[in-house]
Design a protein around this motif. Structure first.
Motif, PDB file in Angstrom:
ATOM      1  N   LEU A 194       0.587  -1.105  -0.079  1.00 34.09           N
ATOM      2  CA  LEU A 194       0.193  -0.146   0.037  1.00 34.09           C
ATOM      3  C   LEU A 194       0.708   1.248  -0.390  1.00 34.09           C
ATOM      4  O   LEU A 194       0.976   1.953  -0.217  1.00 34.09           O
ATOM      5  CB  LEU A 194      -0.762   0.178   1.145  1.00 34.09           C
ATOM      6  CG  LEU A 194      -2.204  -1.324   1.155  1.00 34.09           C
ATOM      7  CD1 LEU A 194      -3.070  -0.629   2.715  1.00 34.09           C
ATOM      8  CD2 LEU A 194      -3.092  -0.504  -0.303  1.00 34.09           C
ATOM      9  N   LEU A 195       1.945   0.985   0.881  1.00 36.02           N
ATOM     10  CA  LEU A 195       2.832   2.182   0.833  1.00 36.02           C
ATOM     11  C   LEU A 195       3.726   2.948  -0.258  1.00 36.02           C
ATOM     12  O   LEU A 195       3.799   3.444  -0.628  1.00 36.02           O
ATOM     13  CB  LEU A 195       4.184   2.171   2.291  1.00 36.02           C
ATOM     14  CG  LEU A 195       3.155   2.181   3.525  1.00 36.02           C
ATOM     15  CD1 LEU A 195       4.258   1.815   4.790  1.00 36.02           C
ATOM     16  CD2 LEU A 195       3.309   3.541   3.617  1.00 36.02           C
ATOM     17  N   ALA A 196       3.583   1.296  -1.251  1.00 30.42           N
ATOM     18  CA  ALA A 196       4.675   1.383  -2.385  1.00 30.42           C
ATOM     19  C   ALA A 196       4.184   2.237  -3.425  1.00 30.42           C
ATOM     20  O   ALA A 196       4.118   3.172  -4.662  1.00 30.42           O
ATOM     21  CB  ALA A 196       4.901  -0.080  -2.608  1.00 30.42           C
ATOM     22  N   ALA A 208       1.935   7.181  -6.094  1.00 28.85           N
ATOM     23  CA  ALA A 208       1.229   7.907  -6.714  1.00 28.85           C
ATOM     24  C   ALA A 208       1.416   8.990  -6.678  1.00 28.85           C
ATOM     25  O   ALA A 208       0.989  10.630  -7.426  1.00 28.85           O
ATOM     26  CB  ALA A 208      -0.149   8.166  -6.000  1.00 28.85           C
ATOM     27  N   TYR A 209       2.082  10.170  -5.343  1.00 29.34           N
ATOM     28  CA  TYR A 209       2.434  11.008  -5.267  1.00 29.34           C
ATOM     29  C   TYR A 209       3.670  10.961  -6.325  1.00 29.34           C
ATOM     30  O   TYR A 209       3.731  12.660  -6.534  1.00 29.34           O
ATOM     31  CB  TYR A 209       2.946  10.655  -3.600  1.00 29.34           C
ATOM     32  CG  TYR A 209       3.685  12.155  -3.599  1.00 29.34           C
ATOM     33  CD1 TYR A 209       2.807  13.192  -2.955  1.00 29.34           C
ATOM     34  CD2 TYR A 209       4.950  12.346  -3.252  1.00 29.34           C
ATOM     35  CE1 TYR A 209       3.460  14.555  -2.306  1.00 29.34           C
ATOM     36  CE2 TYR A 209       5.833  13.567  -2.950  1.00 29.34           C
ATOM     37  CZ  TYR A 209       5.034  14.766  -2.465  1.00 29.34           C
ATOM     38  OH  TYR A 209       5.699  15.618  -2.391  1.00 29.34           O
ATOM     39  N   GLY A 210       4.463  10.324  -6.358  1.00 23.93           N
ATOM     40  CA  GLY A 210       5.884  10.606  -7.193  1.00 23.93           C
ATOM     41  C   GLY A 210       5.931  10.976  -9.129  1.00 23.93           C
ATOM     42  O   GLY A 210       5.979  11.843  -9.208  1.00 23.93           O
ATOM     43  N   LEU A 211       4.797  10.267  -9.546  1.00 21.08           N
ATOM     44  CA  LEU A 211       4.146  10.072 -10.550  1.00 21.08           C
ATOM     45  C   LEU A 211       2.825  11.280 -10.884  1.00 21.08           C
ATOM     46  O   LEU A 211       2.239  11.544 -11.495  1.00 21.08           O
ATOM     47  CB  LEU A 211       3.769   8.894 -11.461  1.00 21.08           C
ATOM     48  CG  LEU A 211       5.675   8.058 -10.933  1.00 21.08           C
ATOM     49  CD1 LEU A 211       4.672   6.616 -11.556  1.00 21.08           C
ATOM     50  CD2 LEU A 211       5.929   8.822 -12.088  1.00 21.08           C
ATOM     51  N   GLY A 212       2.273  11.607 -10.002  1.00 18.78           N
ATOM     52  CA  GLY A 212       1.559  12.852  -9.662  1.00 18.78           C
ATOM     53  C   GLY A 212       0.063  11.657 -10.002  1.00 18.78           C
ATOM     54  O   GLY A 212      -1.248  12.668 -11.033  1.00 18.78           O
ATOM     55  N   PHE A 215      12.830   4.533 -15.179  1.00 21.91           N
ATOM     56  CA  PHE A 215      13.354   4.500 -14.075  1.00 21.91           C
ATOM     57  C   PHE A 215      13.086   5.568 -12.737  1.00 21.91           C
ATOM     58  O   PHE A 215      14.643   5.242 -12.763  1.00 21.91           O
ATOM     59  CB  PHE A 215      13.314   2.378 -13.726  1.00 21.91           C
ATOM     60  CG  PHE A 215      13.648   1.583 -12.620  1.00 21.91           C
ATOM     61  CD1 PHE A 215      12.283   1.381 -12.441  1.00 21.91           C
ATOM     62  CD2 PHE A 215      15.020   1.904 -11.818  1.00 21.91           C
ATOM     63  CE1 PHE A 215      12.342   0.574 -11.627  1.00 21.91           C
ATOM     64  CE2 PHE A 215      13.955   1.208 -10.822  1.00 21.91           C
ATOM     65  CZ  PHE A 215      13.456   0.384 -10.335  1.00 21.91           C
ATOM     66  N   THR A 216      12.111   6.050 -12.609  1.00 19.07           N
ATOM     67  CA  THR A 216      12.706   7.110 -11.131  1.00 19.07           C
ATOM     68  C   THR A 216      12.816   7.010 -10.352  1.00 19.07           C
ATOM     69  O   THR A 216      12.602   5.725  -9.744  1.00 19.07           O
ATOM     70  CB  THR A 216      11.325   7.922 -11.601  1.00 19.07           C
ATOM     71  OG1 THR A 216      10.199   6.911 -10.790  1.00 19.07           O
ATOM     72  CG2 THR A 216      11.229   8.040 -13.004  1.00 19.07           C
ATOM     73  N   ARG A 217      13.139   7.459  -9.523  1.00 23.78           N
ATOM     74  CA  ARG A 217      13.414   7.885  -7.853  1.00 23.78           C
ATOM     75  C   ARG A 217      12.039   7.065  -7.246  1.00 23.78           C
ATOM     76  O   ARG A 217      12.735   6.214  -6.209  1.00 23.78           O
ATOM     77  CB  ARG A 217      14.301   9.278  -7.052  1.00 23.78           C
ATOM     78  CG  ARG A 217      13.342  10.462  -7.661  1.00 23.78           C
ATOM     79  CD  ARG A 217      14.237  11.389  -6.642  1.00 23.78           C
ATOM     80  NE  ARG A 217      13.198  12.682  -7.354  1.00 23.78           N
ATOM     81  CZ  ARG A 217      13.333  12.642  -6.323  1.00 23.78           C
ATOM     82  NH1 ARG A 217      13.055  13.031  -4.973  1.00 23.78           N
ATOM     83  NH2 ARG A 217      11.988  14.081  -6.017  1.00 23.78           N
ATOM     84  N   TRP A 218      11.232   7.457  -7.558  1.00 25.42           N
ATOM     85  CA  TRP A 218       9.977   6.702  -7.430  1.00 25.42           C
ATOM     86  C   TRP A 218       9.353   5.641  -7.199  1.00 25.42           C
ATOM     87  O   TRP A 218       9.036   4.882  -6.353  1.00 25.42           O
ATOM     88  CB  TRP A 218       8.915   8.005  -7.533  1.00 25.42           C
ATOM     89  CG  TRP A 218       8.607   9.097  -7.239  1.00 25.42           C
ATOM     90  CD1 TRP A 218       9.577  10.181  -8.355  1.00 25.42           C
ATOM     91  CD2 TRP A 218       9.017  10.159  -6.629  1.00 25.42           C
ATOM     92  NE1 TRP A 218       8.668  11.724  -8.228  1.00 25.42           N
ATOM     93  CE2 TRP A 218       9.244  11.521  -6.349  1.00 25.42           C
ATOM     94  CE3 TRP A 218       8.642   9.602  -5.369  1.00 25.42           C
ATOM     95  CZ2 TRP A 218       9.097  12.507  -5.573  1.00 25.42           C
ATOM     96  CZ3 TRP A 218       8.771  10.962  -3.655  1.00 25.42           C
ATOM     97  CH2 TRP A 218       8.628  11.934  -4.834  1.00 25.42           C
ATOM     98  N   HIS A 219      10.100   4.758  -8.475  1.00 23.72           N
ATOM     99  CA  HIS A 219      10.159   3.903  -8.709  1.00 23.72           C
ATOM    100  C   HIS A 219      10.882   2.738  -7.593  1.00 23.72           C
ATOM    101  O   HIS A 219      10.594   2.375  -7.146  1.00 23.72           O
ATOM    102  CB  HIS A 219      10.721   3.463 -10.288  1.00 23.72           C
ATOM    103  CG  HIS A 219       9.305   3.780 -11.444  1.00 23.72           C
ATOM    104  ND1 HIS A 219       9.301   5.118 -12.052  1.00 23.72           N
ATOM    105  CD2 HIS A 219       8.358   2.543 -11.467  1.00 23.72           C
ATOM    106  CE1 HIS A 219       7.932   4.866 -12.515  1.00 23.72           C
ATOM    107  NE2 HIS A 219       7.273   3.902 -12.709  1.00 23.72           N
ATOM    108  N   VAL A 220      12.265   3.535  -7.895  1.00 26.30           N
ATOM    109  CA  VAL A 220      13.454   2.746  -6.897  1.00 26.30           C
ATOM    110  C   VAL A 220      12.357   3.192  -5.339  1.00 26.30           C
ATOM    111  O   VAL A 220      12.960   1.838  -4.889  1.00 26.30           O
ATOM    112  CB  VAL A 220      14.507   3.709  -7.007  1.00 26.30           C
ATOM    113  CG1 VAL A 220      15.407   3.207  -5.727  1.00 26.30           C
ATOM    114  CG2 VAL A 220      14.907   3.759  -7.813  1.00 26.30           C
ATOM    115  N   MET A 221      11.965   3.521  -4.927  1.00 30.57           N
ATOM    116  CA  MET A 221      11.138   3.904  -3.647  1.00 30.57           C
ATOM    117  C   MET A 221      10.525   3.008  -3.514  1.00 30.57           C
ATOM    118  O   MET A 221      10.641   1.660  -2.393  1.00 30.57           O
ATOM    119  CB  MET A 221      10.972   5.247  -3.438  1.00 30.57           C
ATOM    120  CG  MET A 221      12.110   6.182  -2.420  1.00 30.57           C
ATOM    121  SD  MET A 221      11.836   7.677  -2.167  1.00 30.57           S
ATOM    122  CE  MET A 221      11.170   8.617  -4.067  1.00 30.57           C
ATOM    123  N   ALA A 222       9.328   2.628  -4.382  1.00 33.81           N
ATOM    124  CA  ALA A 222       7.989   1.747  -4.842  1.00 33.81           C
ATOM    125  C   ALA A 222       9.269   0.269  -4.622  1.00 33.81           C
ATOM    126  O   ALA A 222       8.636  -0.507  -3.420  1.00 33.81           O
ATOM    127  CB  ALA A 222       7.575   2.511  -5.886  1.00 33.81           C
TER     128      ALA A 222
END
Length: 295
Positions: A135-137, A142-146, A261-268
């Motif tokens: 769920l956090l991922a 959602a937050y990082g990619l808008g 492969f963005t930093r948001w993908h890395v975190m997710a």
């Protein structure tokens, strides 16, 4: 080669086939997603019927087709799996293959959540952590990619519901998929002959026919390989190796299909991997507990 090794090889083969299909579907981009799914249904059905004929199981298939309760499950499952296939093909062709990979990464965790919601199963600590991580991922993406990763959510939920339904169906995986393809095949033929507006046509021309027949056959081979693996290796090993599928999908999306492969993908992905580790650990504990119980 012992049964354990055969089972591992069979499961790896299934995952490699499924994981590689996003590249195949992306290469068939001139063909609409609906047409590809229709061909996949038809040729998958042909391959499975040939297999069942060779194994002398067609009478068993016919007996299941006459069972009203079974066919109710089959019809609902057919709708769910066709929607899942359509979503996967669409993602592969529109630059969302990485998001599709995320969907199949979180699918096992969605299944755990569905077990708690629909079957009253209580989540233990490891399962709760795994579901929370998923769920956090999704929230981070959602937050990082808008925007919400709708494709990942759609694929995880349709496949999760499909798995939930099949867990109560009372028939084997091979028979189930054969029946689902039989139910879908008339609609697939009608679509290709009378509805599709593509110029490629039913046989898809010389450039596409072979690839589409191969996709249908490969789908059947992957299914039969996984079915064989579940008979030879433990549930833990099946669950562990099944992560090869989204891993290969995500690798292909980044390396071969050129998706960012963005930093948001890395975190997710970090959260999903952590959650999946708890899920696999829980599978291992359950398998070890069952092994320790006296027969």
């Amino acid at each position: 080669m012992n049964d354990q090794t055969k089972g591992i090889y069979a499961m790896v083969l299934a995952c490699v086939i499924w994981g590689s299909l996003n590249v195949v579907f992306a290469s068939l981009k001139p063909m609409p997603a609906f047409d590809i799914v229709a061909h996949r249904v038809i040729w998958g059905m042909v391959a499975l019927l040939l297999w069942l004929f060779w194994k002398r199981r067609l009478f068993e298939l016919w007996r299941l087709m006459r069972d009203v309760r079974v066919m109710k499950f089959v019809c609902i499952a057919a709708v769910l799996i066709s929607l899942n296939w359509l979503g996967f093909v669409y993602a592969s062709q529109t630059g969302h293959a990485l998001e599709a990979g995320i969907g199949y990464f979180i699918f096992p965790l969605v299944t755990v959540a569905f077990g708690a919601i629909f079957k009253g199963e209580r989540l233990n600590v490891a399962q709760s952590i795994a579901v929370t991580a998923a769920l956090l991922a999704v929230g981070i993406l959602a937050y990082g990619l808008g925007k919400l990763p709708w494709i990942a959510i759609f694929l995880a939920f349709t496949f999760g519901l499909y798995g939930l339904l099949k867990s109560n169906a009372g028939y084997g995986a091979t028979m189930g998929v054969a029946l689902e393809n039989i139910v879908l095949a008339p609609f697939a033929v009608i679509w290709l002959l009378f509805v599709s507006t593509a110029d490629i046509g039913f046989w898809s021309g010389a450039n596409y026919a072979g690839a589409l027949i191969l996709v249908g056959a490969a789908t059947a081979i992957a299914l039969l390989s996984m079915s064989q693996a579940t008979k030879l290796i433990s549930l833990f090993m099946v669950g562990f190796l099944s992560y090869l599928n989204p891993l290969i999908q995500s690798f292909n999306a980044t390396i071969f299909l050129g998706e960012d492969f963005t930093r948001w993908h890395v975190m997710a992905f970090s959260l999903i991997v952590a959650g999946s580790a708890f899920y696999i650990w829980d599978l291992y504990r359950r398998a070890k507990r069952q092994t320790a119980q006296p027969s």
